[in-house]
Design a protein around this motif. Structure first.
Motif, mmCIF file in Angstrom:
data_model
loop_
_atom_site.group_PDB
_atom_site.id
_atom_site.type_symbol
_atom_site.label_atom_id
_atom_site.label_comp_id
_atom_site.label_asym_id
_atom_site.label_seq_id
_atom_site.Cartn_x
_atom_site.Cartn_y
_atom_site.Cartn_z
ATOM 1 N N GLU A 52 0.835 -1.200 0.000
ATOM 2 C CA GLU A 52 0.000 0.000 0.000
ATOM 3 C C GLU A 52 0.871 1.251 0.000
ATOM 4 O OE1 GLU A 52 -3.219 2.404 -0.063
ATOM 5 O OE2 GLU A 52 -3.132 0.240 -0.374
ATOM 6 N N GLY A 55 2.527 1.726 -3.258
ATOM 7 C CA GLY A 55 1.658 1.758 -4.434
ATOM 8 C C GLY A 55 1.964 0.615 -5.385
ATOM 9 N N ARG A 57 1.348 -2.663 -7.540
ATOM 10 C CA ARG A 57 0.322 -3.534 -8.116
ATOM 11 C C ARG A 57 1.012 -4.618 -8.936
ATOM 12 N NH1 ARG A 57 -3.411 0.309 -7.279
ATOM 13 N NH2 ARG A 57 -2.010 1.947 -6.664
ATOM 14 N N GLY B 115 -13.209 2.696 -10.309
ATOM 15 C CA GLY B 115 -11.859 2.797 -9.778
ATOM 16 C C GLY B 115 -11.163 1.444 -9.772
ATOM 17 N N GLU B 116 -11.858 0.464 -9.262
ATOM 18 C CA GLU B 116 -11.311 -0.895 -9.226
ATOM 19 C C GLU B 116 -10.943 -1.403 -10.606
ATOM 20 O OE1 GLU B 116 -13.731 -3.975 -7.330
ATOM 21 O OE2 GLU B 116 -14.031 -2.531 -5.694
ATOM 22 N N ASP B 119 -7.919 0.067 -11.961
ATOM 23 C CA ASP B 119 -6.789 -0.498 -11.241
ATOM 24 C C ASP B 119 -6.361 -1.820 -11.869
ATOM 25 O OD1 ASP B 119 -5.625 0.329 -8.448
ATOM 26 O OD2 ASP B 119 -5.557 -1.865 -8.602
ATOM 27 N N GLU B 122 -4.612 -1.334 -15.046
ATOM 28 C CA GLU B 122 -3.224 -0.919 -14.841
ATOM 29 C C GLU B 122 -2.337 -2.137 -14.595
ATOM 30 O OE1 GLU B 122 -2.743 1.626 -11.525
ATOM 31 O OE2 GLU B 122 -0.846 2.466 -12.237
ATOM 32 N N ARG B 123 -2.865 -3.112 -13.855
ATOM 33 C CA ARG B 123 -2.074 -4.316 -13.589
ATOM 34 C C ARG B 123 -1.796 -5.089 -14.866
ATOM 35 N NH1 ARG B 123 -4.294 -6.452 -7.818
ATOM 36 N NH2 ARG B 123 -4.560 -4.370 -6.966
ATOM 37 N N ASP B 139 -14.307 8.411 -8.786
ATOM 38 C CA ASP B 139 -13.319 7.339 -8.891
ATOM 39 C C ASP B 139 -12.313 7.591 -9.983
ATOM 40 O OD1 ASP B 139 -14.392 5.867 -6.928
ATOM 41 O OD2 ASP B 139 -15.061 4.196 -8.181
ATOM 42 N N PHE B 143 -8.316 8.394 -9.768
ATOM 43 C CA PHE B 143 -7.357 7.547 -10.473
ATOM 44 C C PHE B 143 -6.448 8.392 -11.355
ATOM 45 C CE2 PHE B 143 -5.910 5.124 -14.068
ATOM 46 C CZ PHE B 143 -5.524 3.912 -13.521
ATOM 47 N N ARG B 147 -2.364 8.466 -10.788
ATOM 48 C CA ARG B 147 -1.461 7.684 -11.643
ATOM 49 C C ARG B 147 -1.176 8.425 -12.920
ATOM 50 N NH1 ARG B 147 -4.551 5.022 -8.847
ATOM 51 N NH2 ARG B 147 -4.608 2.777 -8.603
#
Lengths: 352, 352
Positions: A52, A55, A57, B115-116, B119, B122-123, B139, B143, B147
């Motif tokens: 966390e 940051g 991922r 938002g999730e 995320d 991004e992964r 959200d 984000f 980022r």
DNA sequence: GGCCTGTTTGCAACCGGTTGCATATGGTCG
DNA sequence: CGACCATATGCAACCGGTTGCAAACAGGCC
């Protein structure tokens, strides 16, 4: 604004950095992010805090390299102008997302060489390919029969191709049901408006429709065609038909291969001042069908059920078998009614 | 049928296997597949033959791991019911494919936690995110501001958010042009039908519209709202308006935030028997706008130019700067005309 | 306290490619 | 014919994770 004190130094944060900060090895970090892995609650906590703070991922590509699962599904689409495509796309992506998969959208509209594109998708290691009602070209069929290690599922088309699992509507029954509806309304001269793909697959839907007519001693009175599933081509098909057919020889009713063609046809009728003179039924039950302007009688596939079944096939990597055919439901509105019944009549009050 | 004699033994074919067959090292194989790499024509040939024979396709995920480029762009969409979304999606995916990129479709329709989802994208190491006219939620804004290493481009919305490059239409000018068109037609009581996102961004388009009215000594006569960009809500907005407003107080003309709302409004007018009584103008120029039934006057964005500019921003990883605003073009049909001008008149023949 | 068992954790090897560097190969020129 | 240079190729290391195995550790029990 500068929340990025620790993170973001050029490179992205890796598991090793998180490990260092948490005082564990990078393998433990990996375990912390792997649901069923063996790790102490204590360690997990520390890892999560460090992650966390930095940051972090996890890089899913790196993971995919070893797990051999990318969580990516290629979603193949060709008819963007058809609202039903949009509905499928919406349902499919949502369902995939809920199962933790992401969709790679593969657009094989005409200029694109579909074989090449599928090839590229394969290099991205997609876990499967989902064809959303696409017309199966030569390229695609070749691809399908050659590469049977990536699961292939086709929605809403019943052309059987080796290695492709089909999930669709009970087309034959649907066609029959629509024929019965029109016959019950008193129509006798029934036609069919076909789309571009009808040639390849002798559509079970059309068979069901025709067969029911024959059971009643009638033949299919006319077949119109549209060269693409678009409003303008439905319009044109009807327009041309009206041009070349004298009023007294015209159809009573026309069953259209889908709603967007049906709406085009309705618009052509309207334009010719023949509103309600020719009954129309569509297929797919797109949003516009419910518009008070059209009140299009249509057939609603159970989109969620179809998509759900398709995704299950893909993710479980089932071996393709017999087509999965799900029921839909007739949505009765007004466009299928006979011309005279637009006036209030007792006709609908059948003895019970 | 059994073309898979060599290939396909459980695992997929790797560069090492190709190397062995071609009598070179796996590094040479890698170079054979890397466009500008230093390799002899002879070696390339042998590698390609071996690759072909084995059915080898490079694993792009593995490549991405070292190159730090995935060729994947996250395409974020929320309004699937709007035909314009479909047009954008079509244009965007085609353009990306032409540049060797693939689109990951991210569906952030209401139930989804956007938002999730971003995320997760991004992964997957997406090279950039393209927002197709989405309403920017809390959200998303969070984000975006956090980022800033993944390029973000927003199409067709002018809400400025830190770190997001905007590519859109010259909305202010478009609004003004439409106001002038309507005024020129003799309309004096002009209204606006707003969509759900109008609150957040004081739309430049609305500003341009209103300002032009004020320049002519007029005020915006009414603002209607639709809570979603869907046909049914355009219909309802107009329906409600007609209900609550006595005929003599009604607007002359209504400029609608987009075509699907405009068409809903037209349908409501038709349903009320008021066809042509209230001038309507839309925006986006969707396919249905050209239908002879609607003949909707609309504003056509240069979709290809917008998409092209957006993708250039993404792929060149440009630092976000001032919004890129491209011109569009007014498509004049019939729906904007004054009620009396539906009768043939000399009015349009202005002295030259 | 010693032994046994079960849980944690570190390690090496691997997934399938790419890249900088060093060495081998071939061709040109004086 | 040897020096020189450009081009080709092999090698080690690396991208950022996962996984089977073995060692370390903790707790329970006699």
């Amino acid at each position: 604004m500068n929340i990025r004190s620790d993170r973001d130094q050029g490179r992205k944060v890796t598991s090793a950095q998180v490990a260092e900060r948490a005082g564990v090895s990078k393998w433990t970090v990996s375990r912390a992010f792997t649901p069923g892995a063996s790790i102490s609650e204590n360690a997990r906590q520390r890892v999560m805090e460090a992650a966390e703070a930095l940051g972090y991922r996890p890089n899913l590509l790196a993971r995919s390299l070893t797990t051999r699962r990318t969580q990516l599904i290629g979603v193949v689409v060709d008819q963007f102008a058809n609202p039903h495509t949009q509905a499928m796309l919406n349902a499919a992506t949502l369902a995939l997302q809920q199962r933790g998969q992401l969709s790679i959208l593969l657009n094989i509209s005409p200029p694109v060489r579909s074989g090449e594109l599928l090839d590229i998708a394969e290099r991205f290691q997609v876990d499967g390919l989902l064809f959303l009602g696409t017309v199966l070209s030569e390229d695609i069929v070749r691809f399908a029969t050659e590469r049977q290690h990536v699961p292939l599922v086709q929605l809403f088309r019943t052309t059987e191709v080796d290695g492709v699992q089909i999930v669709a509507i009970q087309e034959h029954a649907a066609g029959a049901e629509i024929a019965r509806l029109l016959l019950g309304e008193g129509h006798r001269r029934l036609g069919y408006l076909a789309g571009p793909d009808s040639g390849r697959s002798r559509l079970p839907r059309l068979d069901g429709y025709r067969q029911t007519l024959e059971d009643h001693g009638l033949a299919l009175a006319a077949t119109l065609t549209a060269t693409d599933y678009r409003h303008a081509l439905g319009y044109q098909a009807m327009h041309d038909y009206l041009q070349r057919t004298p009023a007294q020889q015209r159809l009573d009713a026309l069953f259209c291969e889908n709603d967007i063609l049906a709406i085009g046809a309705l618009d052509a009728l309207h334009q010719a001042g023949l509103d309600g003179q020719l009954a129309i039924v569509g297929f797919d039950d797109i949003e516009l069908a419910a518009s008070p302007r059209y009140r299009l009688t249509s057939y609603q596939p159970n989109l969620d059920a179809v998509v759900d079944s398709a995704i299950t096939h893909l993710l479980d990597r089932r071996i393709p078998g017999d087509p999965t055919l799900l029921p839909g439901r007739l949505v009765v509105r007004d466009s299928h009614r006979a011309a005279q019944s637009l006036l209030p009549q007792a006709r609908h009050d059948k003895p019970r």
